[in-house]
Design a protein around this motif. Structure first.
Motif, mmCIF file in Angstrom:
data_model
loop_
_atom_site.group_PDB
_atom_site.id
_atom_site.type_symbol
_atom_site.label_atom_id
_atom_site.label_comp_id
_atom_site.label_asym_id
_atom_site.label_seq_id
_atom_site.Cartn_x
_atom_site.Cartn_y
_atom_site.Cartn_z
ATOM 1 N N SER A 118 0.831 -1.206 0.000
ATOM 2 C CA SER A 118 0.000 0.000 0.000
ATOM 3 C C SER A 118 0.868 1.259 0.000
ATOM 4 O O SER A 118 0.507 2.278 -0.606
ATOM 5 N N VAL A 119 2.032 1.204 0.669
ATOM 6 C CA VAL A 119 2.959 2.344 0.661
ATOM 7 C C VAL A 119 3.553 2.510 -0.731
ATOM 8 O O VAL A 119 3.716 3.628 -1.237
ATOM 9 N N LEU A 120 3.892 1.390 -1.368
ATOM 10 C CA LEU A 120 4.410 1.432 -2.730
ATOM 11 C C LEU A 120 3.369 2.023 -3.680
ATOM 12 O O LEU A 120 3.699 2.827 -4.562
ATOM 13 N N ALA A 121 2.103 1.656 -3.488
ATOM 14 C CA ALA A 121 1.025 2.205 -4.312
ATOM 15 C C ALA A 121 0.929 3.718 -4.126
ATOM 16 O O ALA A 121 0.756 4.476 -5.092
ATOM 17 N N ALA A 122 1.052 4.178 -2.877
ATOM 18 C CA ALA A 122 1.012 5.616 -2.606
ATOM 19 C C ALA A 122 2.170 6.329 -3.303
ATOM 20 O O ALA A 122 2.003 7.424 -3.869
ATOM 21 N N PHE A 123 3.360 5.720 -3.271
ATOM 22 C CA PHE A 123 4.525 6.318 -3.924
ATOM 23 C C PHE A 123 4.313 6.421 -5.438
ATOM 24 O O PHE A 123 4.571 7.472 -6.049
ATOM 25 N N VAL A 124 3.828 5.339 -6.049
ATOM 26 C CA VAL A 124 3.562 5.348 -7.493
ATOM 27 C C VAL A 124 2.516 6.400 -7.835
ATOM 28 O O VAL A 124 2.650 7.150 -8.817
ATOM 29 N N ASN A 125 1.462 6.503 -7.009
ATOM 30 C CA ASN A 125 0.426 7.509 -7.260
ATOM 31 C C ASN A 125 0.996 8.923 -7.178
ATOM 32 O O ASN A 125 0.635 9.801 -7.973
ATOM 33 N N GLY A 126 1.878 9.154 -6.211
ATOM 34 C CA GLY A 126 2.492 10.476 -6.095
ATOM 35 C C GLY A 126 3.340 10.819 -7.298
ATOM 36 O O GLY A 126 3.306 11.950 -7.805
ATOM 37 N N VAL A 127 4.108 9.839 -7.804
ATOM 38 C CA VAL A 127 4.949 10.066 -8.987
ATOM 39 C C VAL A 127 4.087 10.349 -10.220
ATOM 40 O O VAL A 127 4.421 11.212 -11.040
ATOM 41 N N THR A 128 2.963 9.638 -10.366
ATOM 42 C CA THR A 128 2.090 9.893 -11.525
ATOM 43 C C THR A 128 1.508 11.306 -11.478
ATOM 44 O O THR A 128 1.278 11.923 -12.523
ATOM 45 N N LEU A 129 1.298 11.840 -10.260
ATOM 46 C CA LEU A 129 0.817 13.218 -10.151
ATOM 47 C C LEU A 129 1.835 14.198 -10.736
ATOM 48 O O LEU A 129 1.458 15.197 -11.370
ATOM 49 N N ASP A 179 -5.387 7.633 9.207
ATOM 50 C CA ASP A 179 -3.948 7.901 9.126
ATOM 51 C C ASP A 179 -3.305 6.973 8.107
ATOM 52 O O ASP A 179 -2.202 6.494 8.302
ATOM 53 N N ASN A 180 -4.019 6.736 7.007
ATOM 54 C CA ASN A 180 -3.528 5.783 6.011
ATOM 55 C C ASN A 180 -2.985 6.524 4.802
ATOM 56 O O ASN A 180 -3.713 7.286 4.154
ATOM 57 N N SER A 276 9.004 1.757 9.721
ATOM 58 C CA SER A 276 7.573 1.485 9.620
ATOM 59 C C SER A 276 7.316 0.511 8.479
ATOM 60 O O SER A 276 7.883 0.664 7.391
ATOM 61 N N ILE A 277 6.456 -0.466 8.741
ATOM 62 C CA ILE A 277 5.969 -1.303 7.642
ATOM 63 C C ILE A 277 4.989 -0.487 6.818
ATOM 64 O O ILE A 277 5.068 -0.409 5.600
ATOM 65 N N THR A 278 4.048 0.150 7.497
ATOM 66 C CA THR A 278 3.178 1.173 6.917
ATOM 67 C C THR A 278 3.137 2.314 7.923
ATOM 68 O O THR A 278 3.725 2.213 9.003
ATOM 69 N N GLN A 279 2.415 3.378 7.590
ATOM 70 C CA GLN A 279 2.312 4.502 8.514
ATOM 71 C C GLN A 279 1.743 4.060 9.858
ATOM 72 O O GLN A 279 2.089 4.610 10.900
#
Length: 329
Positions: A118-129, A179-180, A276-279
């Motif tokens: 899920s953290v990796l997904a957040a990172f990819v989403n941020g880069v696409t922005l 807090d996700n 952290s594994i996740t936030q």
């Protein structure tokens, strides 16, 4: 259950060791603290999962209408918003898939399970922005050099429809965010869409009232800058977690100094590592050197209690060594 780490942890501080021995209540409890049961945690995750799926359906459903409206009206603001909605749709599906994958239990190969996806997904989403914002700026510069006719009336109605859809999607996500980081990244995508719709409405009204078409690409650039600011926040935080950075508010130096100052059984605290594994799943390992006459089990429990008290961290692995071992080793 009730395992208190009385063994020596000779595997030292490598993050590859299992960590499934802390406090005897499994990893689910570490995500949200001791007040939530495993069922509460699962239900919270599923509510986030549902929210993302609903937002994806709303975004994907209106995206086609916005593409058609942008092409017919000639509005860059609409096309930019539609392009953003396309990547939002893909990003929301990625975020939803991350939650589905995180349901899978840990195994011998992935002892932490699949939460980190899920953290990796957040990172990819941020880069696409970042990519979306760059495309909008390039298109806007071309439009300013070579203005196009824009049908303000059609642009206005399509933009209003987009605004309604984005408000609904953002409301659904903001209710589930907590807090996700994954949900927050998805919500930022939708917020960028929402701002794009507002910009398209403003541009269409200016074009209807004045006929001044450069407002369309100018407002598109403004939206792109807002998107970039949000994107940087998500990329910075998710990248920090992926790089095993310390959780927010955790200072290894302060933790070591506090243990040495407050616990008489601790002669020295060192090798403090936190990540952290996740936030929602912070963890720490550390080594303490016993003061003369101190009892290892008592010191271990005291250290874990003190770290929990000062940092709020539930999952702490403590390795205890005798002072003489330290000096002769």
């Amino acid at each position: 259950m009730g395992h208190d780490h009385s063994h020596s942890h000779s595997h030292s501080h490598s993050h590859s060791h299992g960590h499934d021995h802390a406090h005897g209540h499994g990893h689910a409890g570490h995500s949200h603290g001791p007040t939530l049961s495993a069922n509460d945690t699962r239900e919270a995750r599923r509510s986030k999962e549902r929210a993302i799926l609903i937002a994806a359906a709303l975004t994907g459903g209106f995206m086609g209408a916005e593409v058609i409206g942008g092409l017919i009206s000639g509005s860059l603001a609409l096309l930019a918003d539609a392009g953003h909605m396309l990547t939002d749709f893909a990003s929301l599906l990625l975020a939803w898939f991350a939650f589905r994958l995180a349901r899978r239990p840990a195994d011998w190969k992935r002892t932490y399970g699949f939460d980190r996806f899920s953290v990796l997904a957040a990172f990819v989403n941020g880069v696409t922005l970042f990519a979306i914002a760059g495309w909008i700026v390039v298109e806007a510069i071309q439009r300013l050099r070579d203005p196009h006719e824009v049908l303000g009336g059609l642009m206005l109605w399509v933009a209003v429809g987009g605004l309604v859809v984005n408000i609904l999607a953002f409301w659904v996500l903001s209710r589930a965010e907590g807090d996700n980081l994954n949900v927050r990244a998805a919500a930022l995508h939708v917020m960028g869409d929402l701002l794009g719709s507002v910009a398209a409405i403003a541009a269409s009204l200016v074009i209807i009232w004045t006929g001044w078409t450069p407002i369309d690409p100018i407002l598109s650039v403004l939206v792109a800058l807002i998107i970039l600011r949000s994107a940087w926040s998500v990329v910075r935080e998710s990248g920090h977690i992926l790089l095993e950075g310390a959780p927010a508010g955790f200072d290894a130096r302060a933790v070591a100094a506090d243990l040495e100052a407050t616990l008489p059984g601790v002669a020295r605290a060192h090798h403090v590592h936190a990540w952290s594994i996740t936030q929602e799943r912070p963890m720490a390992t550390l080594e303490v050197e016993l003061a003369p006459g101190a009892v290892a089990d008592d010191v271990r429990r005291a250290v874990k209690g003190r770290v929990r008290e000062t940092t709020g961290m539930e999952h702490v692995t403590v390795e205890v060594t005798a002072g003489a071992e330290r000096r002769t080793g």
